[in-house]
Motif scaffolding. Structure first.
Motif, mmCIF file in Angstrom:
data_model
loop_
_atom_site.group_PDB
_atom_site.id
_atom_site.type_symbol
_atom_site.label_atom_id
_atom_site.label_comp_id
_atom_site.label_asym_id
_atom_site.label_seq_id
_atom_site.Cartn_x
_atom_site.Cartn_y
_atom_site.Cartn_z
ATOM 1 N N GLU A 64 0.809 -1.208 0.000
ATOM 2 C CA GLU A 64 0.000 0.000 0.000
ATOM 3 C C GLU A 64 0.847 1.264 0.000
ATOM 4 N N ALA A 65 2.104 1.142 0.468
ATOM 5 C CA ALA A 65 3.023 2.276 0.433
ATOM 6 C C ALA A 65 3.703 2.408 -0.924
ATOM 7 N N GLY A 66 3.399 1.496 -1.847
ATOM 8 C CA GLY A 66 3.980 1.544 -3.179
ATOM 9 C C GLY A 66 5.320 0.849 -3.293
ATOM 10 N N ASP A 67 5.720 0.126 -2.232
ATOM 11 C CA ASP A 67 7.006 -0.577 -2.224
ATOM 12 C C ASP A 67 6.763 -2.035 -2.617
ATOM 13 N N VAL A 68 6.635 -2.277 -3.897
ATOM 14 C CA VAL A 68 6.276 -3.605 -4.387
ATOM 15 C C VAL A 68 7.366 -4.622 -4.085
ATOM 16 N N GLU A 69 8.616 -4.231 -4.161
ATOM 17 C CA GLU A 69 9.710 -5.174 -3.926
ATOM 18 C C GLU A 69 9.700 -5.688 -2.491
ATOM 19 N N ASN A 70 9.537 -4.790 -1.521
ATOM 20 C CA ASN A 70 9.476 -5.233 -0.128
ATOM 21 C C ASN A 70 8.192 -6.004 0.154
ATOM 22 N N ALA A 71 7.132 -5.679 -0.547
ATOM 23 C CA ALA A 71 5.905 -6.464 -0.407
ATOM 24 C C ALA A 71 6.178 -7.905 -0.830
ATOM 25 N N ARG A 72 6.826 -8.062 -1.974
ATOM 26 C CA ARG A 72 7.147 -9.408 -2.469
ATOM 27 C C ARG A 72 8.032 -10.150 -1.480
ATOM 28 N N ILE A 73 9.055 -9.497 -0.947
ATOM 29 C CA ILE A 73 9.978 -10.141 -0.007
ATOM 30 C C ILE A 73 9.232 -10.621 1.230
ATOM 31 N N ASN A 74 8.371 -9.783 1.768
ATOM 32 C CA ASN A 74 7.643 -10.155 2.984
ATOM 33 C C ASN A 74 6.631 -11.261 2.714
ATOM 34 N N TRP A 75 5.957 -11.220 1.580
ATOM 35 C CA TRP A 75 5.021 -12.306 1.262
ATOM 36 C C TRP A 75 5.759 -13.625 1.073
ATOM 37 N N GLU A 76 6.925 -13.579 0.477
ATOM 38 C CA GLU A 76 7.719 -14.800 0.345
ATOM 39 C C GLU A 76 8.147 -15.320 1.713
ATOM 40 N N GLN A 77 8.430 -14.424 2.631
ATOM 41 C CA GLN A 77 8.782 -14.845 3.984
ATOM 42 C C GLN A 77 7.579 -15.477 4.683
ATOM 43 N N ALA A 78 6.400 -14.950 4.443
ATOM 44 C CA ALA A 78 5.194 -15.533 5.045
ATOM 45 C C ALA A 78 5.032 -16.987 4.614
ATOM 46 N N VAL A 79 5.316 -17.246 3.342
ATOM 47 C CA VAL A 79 5.234 -18.620 2.830
ATOM 48 C C VAL A 79 6.320 -19.485 3.448
ATOM 49 N N LYS A 80 7.509 -18.923 3.576
ATOM 50 C CA LYS A 80 8.632 -19.664 4.147
ATOM 51 C C LYS A 80 8.395 -19.986 5.619
ATOM 52 N N PHE A 81 7.875 -19.015 6.380
ATOM 53 C CA PHE A 81 7.714 -19.179 7.821
ATOM 54 C C PHE A 81 6.604 -20.167 8.182
ATOM 55 N N GLY A 82 5.545 -20.225 7.375
ATOM 56 C CA GLY A 82 4.431 -21.126 7.691
ATOM 57 C C GLY A 82 3.801 -21.667 6.442
ATOM 58 N N PRO A 83 4.445 -22.586 5.752
ATOM 59 C CA PRO A 83 3.977 -23.053 4.438
ATOM 60 C C PRO A 83 2.532 -23.528 4.419
ATOM 61 N N ASP A 84 2.059 -24.094 5.527
ATOM 62 C CA ASP A 84 0.707 -24.643 5.555
ATOM 63 C C ASP A 84 -0.298 -23.718 6.244
ATOM 64 N N SER A 85 0.108 -22.500 6.544
ATOM 65 C CA SER A 85 -0.750 -21.586 7.289
ATOM 66 C C SER A 85 -1.685 -20.816 6.366
ATOM 67 N N PRO A 86 -2.801 -20.315 6.905
ATOM 68 C CA PRO A 86 -3.676 -19.449 6.100
ATOM 69 C C PRO A 86 -2.933 -18.222 5.578
ATOM 70 N N SER A 87 -2.005 -17.699 6.361
ATOM 71 C CA SER A 87 -1.236 -16.532 5.924
ATOM 72 C C SER A 87 -0.414 -16.864 4.686
ATOM 73 N N ALA A 88 0.187 -18.044 4.656
ATOM 74 C CA ALA A 88 0.979 -18.454 3.493
ATOM 75 C C ALA A 88 0.085 -18.610 2.271
ATOM 76 N N SER A 89 -1.105 -19.134 2.468
ATOM 77 C CA SER A 89 -2.033 -19.294 1.346
ATOM 78 C C SER A 89 -2.382 -17.942 0.734
ATOM 79 N N THR A 90 -2.668 -16.971 1.596
ATOM 80 C CA THR A 90 -2.987 -15.632 1.109
ATOM 81 C C THR A 90 -1.768 -15.002 0.437
ATOM 82 N N ALA A 91 -0.593 -15.168 1.057
ATOM 83 C CA ALA A 91 0.629 -14.603 0.481
ATOM 84 C C ALA A 91 0.906 -15.208 -0.896
ATOM 85 N N ASN A 92 0.704 -16.496 -1.026
ATOM 86 C CA ASN A 92 0.905 -17.144 -2.329
ATOM 87 C C ASN A 92 -0.040 -16.558 -3.380
#
Length: 276
Positions: free
Chosen positions: A236-264
């Motif tokens: 939302e701040a327009g920082d697409v690169e950091n958005a991508r990095i954090n969403w990838e971390q969400a998937v890494k931290f909890g692959p089977d979590s609802p958060s990872a599903s949304t991040a994917n």
């Protein structure tokens, strides 16, 4: 990790690609799938022993806990039996029945000058919030605070629930005031910082959102829900690169979590938009 406690009831908000994921309110009870039972007390009587045993049984096997609590109530267990009954109903996600039992337990404890009255009122409010009765939830949580016996974590949790109720009622300024109290009382609670960051993003205060999510990330380094929200704020701040990095971390931290599903989902949408 707190991600298992952050099950979204999904606010209609401006999140990436229009998919609502805010964890500020949810259909199950706050903090967990059922209100927490009162902390074990130093055993003073046979009733205390039976109460602790009843709560344990309700947590381990809600159906048998319900039977045990009803049996004890018939035998004259009073407000302690009613509280155990409420806890068993809450474990079964039968919220209306849980609220009724918790209220009777709280009223009985208050009449008996039992210091657990505040906890029983907070359980009633917690269950009412889980059942979607926001007005009743605020009333019962207010009764918990009126006992003037809660402090630290327990008091902070009451204010956290009140913040989420105000969000559900679209009273964002009131919710923000509650989060100030949450941070004062339980500054080391990452859930409080995560939810206040989410609210700040919804209110358009991205500077505060970034600050709060940074605290949450420091307190729970590998939590996927926090990484997901950090990505949302960056997007939302327009920082697409950091958005991508954090969403990838969400998937890494909890692959089977609802958060990872949304991040994917967000990552897929992001990749598709880049390819266009």
């Amino acid at each position: 990790m707190i991600s298992s406690l952050v099950l979204p009831l999904l606010l209609q908000s401006a999140t990436p690609y229009g998919s609502p994921i805010d964890p500020l309110i949810r259909p199950s009870a706050p903090r967990s799938e059922a209100p927490a039972g009162p902390p074990p007390v130093k055993v003073k009587s046979p009733a205390d022993i039976r109460f602790n045993q009843c709560i344990d049984q309700a947590a381990d096997d809600p159906d048998n806990g319900l039977l045990a609590a009803n049996k004890w109530q018939i035998e004259g267990g009073g407000y302690l039996a009613r509280n155990c009954l409420g806890f068993a109903y809450a474990e079964r996600e039968e919220w209306a029945e849980a609220v009724a039992a918790f209220v009777l337990a709280a009223e009985g404890a208050e009449a008996a000058d039992d210091e657990r009255a505040a906890i029983f009122w907070s359980q009633a409010g917690n269950a009412a919030l889980a059942g979607g009765d926001h007005a009743a939830a605020l009333k019962y949580l207010g009764s918990a605070l009126e006992q003037n016996s809660l402090d630290g974590l327990l008091k902070g949790e009451v204010h956290l629930d009140m913040a989420r109720i105000h969000v559900a009622m679209d009273q964002y300024d009131a919710a923000k005031q509650q989060f100030v109290l949450v941070h004062e009382l339980v500054p080391e609670d990452p859930l409080g910082w995560l939810l206040s960051a989410t609210l700040a993003r919804r209110m358009g205060d991205l500077a505060l959102a970034k600050s709060d999510i940074a605290v949450a990330a420091r307190l729970a380094v590998t939590d996927p829900a926090i990484a997901l929200e950090a990505g949302n704020i960056a997007y939302e701040a327009g920082d697409v690169e950091n958005a991508r990095i954090n969403w990838e971390q969400a998937v890494k931290f909890g692959p089977d979590s609802p958060s990872a599903s949304t991040a994917n989902h967000y990552l897929g949408q992001l990749q598709a938009s880049v390819a266009e």
